[in-house]
Design a protein around this motif. Structure first.
Motif: not given
Length: 275
Positions: A174-181
């Protein structure tokens, strides 16, 4: 820009080293005659292709000999750990009395090594920095168990351990993918067998445990997608972009089809059988 944190353990220690293994995957594990294996083999029975030096007699032609399943298996370094550490370098032919226990320990350690590989990757992600203490604690706990004696390993509650680690890996994802727009697609555990997903926009998607057997993923955007446990058997990844994808393993790639245009995470290798 903050420095990317070091991984918990050198990647080489989480990769199979067949030269220091007693052919455990060729003996301990069962397989059934199918598209993946040319014959039936019971657990604890040596494969007919295993040589006296514990090497595979048809390693260079496994796929053409009907043993595709062997080419997609990965022990994550469990083979050499069980052979050289748990049993101190004494092989099951030299000490037949240890064979049954060795074959029981191998799949346990294999699961622990897989968890270590995932935790190792999670620790390498800058976005997971705030949960590094929890990830590292889990890593050290699992690693300590993997170095235990044979009795302790056979008595280990691996399902519970997997559940605890999976909770952390979900948080890391979740943390890693949170930065994907943009909005991320959720296909966790989905049955996408044979799905037509050519050029699909799956960046940052949750595909954990999805069945993508024989799916058309040509030119699909899988950047930063969570691919843990995805079944990629015969999936068409030609031209797909998997850079930055999360928890993708070499075994998953080996089970799929791809080409020179398929973009991969830097820590993984292009399978030899790809066009």
């Amino acid at each position: 820009m903050p420095e990317t944190p070091p991984t918990a353990q050198p990647q080489d220690e989480l990769r199979a080293d067949c030269a220091n293994c007693f052919g455990l995957c060729c003996v301990a594990l069962p397989f059934a005659k199918s598209a993946d294996f040319a014959v039936n083999k019971a657990a604890g029975q040596p494969c007919r292709n295993l040589q006296q030096d514990f090497r595979c007699g048809i390693h260079a032609k496994l796929r053409t000999s009907g043993f595709t399943g062997c080419t997609v298996f990965d022990c994550f370094g469990a083979g050499q750990k069980v052979s050289q550490i748990t049993f101190g370098g004494t092989d099951w032919r030299e000490a037949p009395g240890t064979a049954r226990q060795m074959f029981e320990v191998f799949p346990v350690v294999r699961q622990l090594q897989e968890l270590l590989a995932y935790l190792n990757e999670a620790l390498s992600l800058p976005a997971t920095r705030r949960i590094h203490p929890k990830l590292r604690a889990a890593y050290e706990s699992v690693r300590e168990l993997s170095l235990s004696d044979a009795v302790t390993l056979t008595e280990a509650d691996v399902p519970t351990i997997r559940g605890e680690v999976n909770t952390l890996l979900l948080e890391a994802s979740e943390l890693a993918r949170a930065g994907v727009p943009g909005k991320k697609k959720n296909h966790r555990g989905a049955d996408l067998i044979g799905a037509r997903l050519s050029s699909a926009k799956l960046r940052g998607a949750n595909l954990r445990g999805a069945y993508l057997i024989a799916a058309d993923l040509t030119r699909a955007d899988l950047r930063e997608a969570d691919l843990i446990g995805v079944d990629f058997r015969d999936a068409d990844l030609r031209g797909a972009d998997l850079t930055g994808s999360l928890f993708l393993t070499q075994a998953q790639l080996n089970a799929a089809r791809g080409d020179a245009a398929t973009r991969l995470p830097e820590q993984l290798s292009r399978p030899a059988h790809w066009a």
